[in-house]
Design an enzyme around this catalytic site. Structure first.
Site, mmCIF file in Angstrom:
data_model
loop_
_atom_site.group_PDB
_atom_site.id
_atom_site.type_symbol
_atom_site.label_atom_id
_atom_site.label_comp_id
_atom_site.label_asym_id
_atom_site.label_seq_id
_atom_site.Cartn_x
_atom_site.Cartn_y
_atom_site.Cartn_z
ATOM 1 N N ASP A 272 -2.756 -5.205 -18.313
ATOM 2 C CA ASP A 272 -1.758 -4.245 -18.817
ATOM 3 C C ASP A 272 -2.033 -3.771 -20.253
ATOM 4 O OD1 ASP A 272 -0.794 -4.662 -16.261
ATOM 5 O OD2 ASP A 272 0.450 -6.162 -16.899
ATOM 6 N N GLY B 9 0.676 -1.186 0.002
ATOM 7 C CA GLY B 9 -0.031 -0.116 0.057
ATOM 8 C C GLY B 9 0.815 1.143 -0.101
ATOM 9 N N GLU C 87 7.207 6.032 -9.958
ATOM 10 C CA GLU C 87 5.804 5.953 -9.789
ATOM 11 C C GLU C 87 5.310 6.887 -8.946
ATOM 12 O OE1 GLU C 87 4.485 1.711 -8.980
ATOM 13 O OE2 GLU C 87 6.666 0.644 -9.549
ATOM 14 N N ASN D 55 -4.509 1.857 -13.820
ATOM 15 C CA ASN D 55 -3.655 1.157 -13.264
ATOM 16 C C ASN D 55 -2.101 1.383 -13.143
ATOM 17 O OD1 ASN D 55 -2.713 -1.559 -11.958
ATOM 18 N ND2 ASN D 55 -1.941 -2.047 -14.271
ATOM 19 N N LEU E 199 -3.823 -7.251 -7.336
ATOM 20 C CA LEU E 199 -3.342 -8.350 -8.094
ATOM 21 C C LEU E 199 -4.292 -9.365 -8.514
ATOM 22 C CD1 LEU E 199 0.151 -9.100 -6.165
ATOM 23 C CD2 LEU E 199 -0.253 -7.713 -8.049
ATOM 24 N N LYS E 200 -5.697 -9.150 -8.566
ATOM 25 C CA LYS E 200 -6.612 -9.837 -9.126
ATOM 26 C C LYS E 200 -7.267 -9.231 -10.297
ATOM 27 C CE LYS E 200 -10.813 -12.169 -7.017
ATOM 28 N NZ LYS E 200 -10.718 -13.293 -7.705
ATOM 29 N N HIS F 123 1.681 0.387 -13.531
ATOM 30 C CA HIS F 123 2.555 -0.892 -13.568
ATOM 31 C C HIS F 123 3.978 -0.695 -13.792
ATOM 32 C CE1 HIS F 123 3.294 -5.055 -15.435
ATOM 33 N NE2 HIS F 123 4.179 -4.530 -15.979
HETATM 34 C C1 GRF Z 1 3.779 -1.120 -7.839
HETATM 35 O O1 GRF Z 1 5.186 -1.385 -8.149
HETATM 36 C C2 GRF Z 1 2.956 -0.792 -8.689
HETATM 37 O O2 GRF Z 1 3.538 -0.503 -10.123
HETATM 38 C C3 GRF Z 1 2.409 -2.124 -8.849
HETATM 39 O O3 GRF Z 1 2.399 -2.620 -7.539
HETATM 40 C C4 GRF Z 1 3.094 -1.932 -6.713
HETATM 41 C C5 GRF Z 1 2.646 -1.248 -5.798
HETATM 42 O O4 GRF Z 1 2.758 -1.876 -4.471
HETATM 43 N N1 GRF Z 1 1.369 -2.378 -9.584
HETATM 44 P P1 GRF Z 1 2.193 -0.863 -3.321
HETATM 45 O O5 GRF Z 1 1.517 0.188 -3.473
HETATM 46 O O6 GRF Z 1 3.250 -0.740 -2.400
HETATM 47 O O7 GRF Z 1 1.110 -1.845 -2.506
#
Ligand code: GRF
Length: 194
Positions: free
Chosen positions: A151, A13, A180, A108, A93-94, A110
């Site tokens: 994706d 998160g 990110e 999303n 992840l679902k 990625h």
């Molecule tokens: C990030 O690397 C994102 O690109 C991918 O999940 C990760 C996010 O993890 N989709 P979180 O926010 O630390 O749970």
């Protein structure tokens, strides 16, 4: 106009934490609040962040034999109930089925420069290991609209970073993640202003 986010999570998160911090900061130029956090896994770090920011949080695990559409209908019932207008998959992840009224409103992030290193099974450290194995000299992240293919949807924003010869997968993951943290809020600002 102020926006209301539904943030879907499965893990630590860090993006949720970032979005909730921006939403709580009047100086951040981020005109949104987090209306609900939905996790498909109980006990994950993201739920602790949700509690820390006093956000509504729901755990919706997939049920045995349930189709993607049945699961998605449960998720979007909660999203509508929370009054969210924009859905962010932040480490979710679902597979998510999207109803017509939310088509084009699910985003999303990625951790690669799509369309490279995306698709089913290409997530987390697997992405960074694959980038290193291929000998890429740049990597980065992609924020995109979600459609029915993993994706695949239209790209809203990408940010890149160098891959260093000495990088481990976790070195690269950390460098990409710095990008990110900038990319996701900036993509949302652009998405809302178009
Ligand atoms: C990030 O690397 C994102 O690109 C991918 O999940 C990760 C996010 O993890 N989709 P979180 O926010 O630390 O749970």
């Amino acid at each position: 106009m102020s926006h209301r986010l539904a943030v879907l999570v499965s893990g630590t998160g860090r993006h949720l934490e970032n979005l909730a911090s921006l939403a709580a900061d009047p100086a951040a130029d981020f005109d949104a609040e987090v209306g609900v956090v939905i996790s498909n896994r109980p006990g994950v770090g993201a739920l602790h962040h949700a509690a820390r920011f006093d956000l509504r949080a729901e755990v919706l695990e997939g049920a045995e034999g349930e189709t993607d559409e049945e699961y998605g209908r449960r998720v979007f019932d909660v999203i509508r109930d929370a009054g969210a207008d924009t859905v962010v998959l932040a480490g979710f992840l679902k597979k998510l089925w999207i109803p017509d009224d939310f088509a084009g409103r699910v985003i999303n992030i990625h951790p690669s420069l799509l369309p490279a290193f995306g698709g089913k099974g290409c997530y987390g450290m697997r992405v960074h290991r694959a980038v290193l194995e291929r000998g890429c000299q740049v990597s980065g992240c992609t924020v995109h609209l979600v459609d029915e293919v993993y994706d695949n949807g239209p790209i809203l924003l990408q940010r890149w970073c160098p891959v260093e010869a000495t990088d481990s997968a976790s070195d690269l993951a950390a460098r990409v993640f710095d990008e990110e943290l900038i990319a996701l809020p900036e993509a949302l600002r652009r998405f809302w202003s178009r």
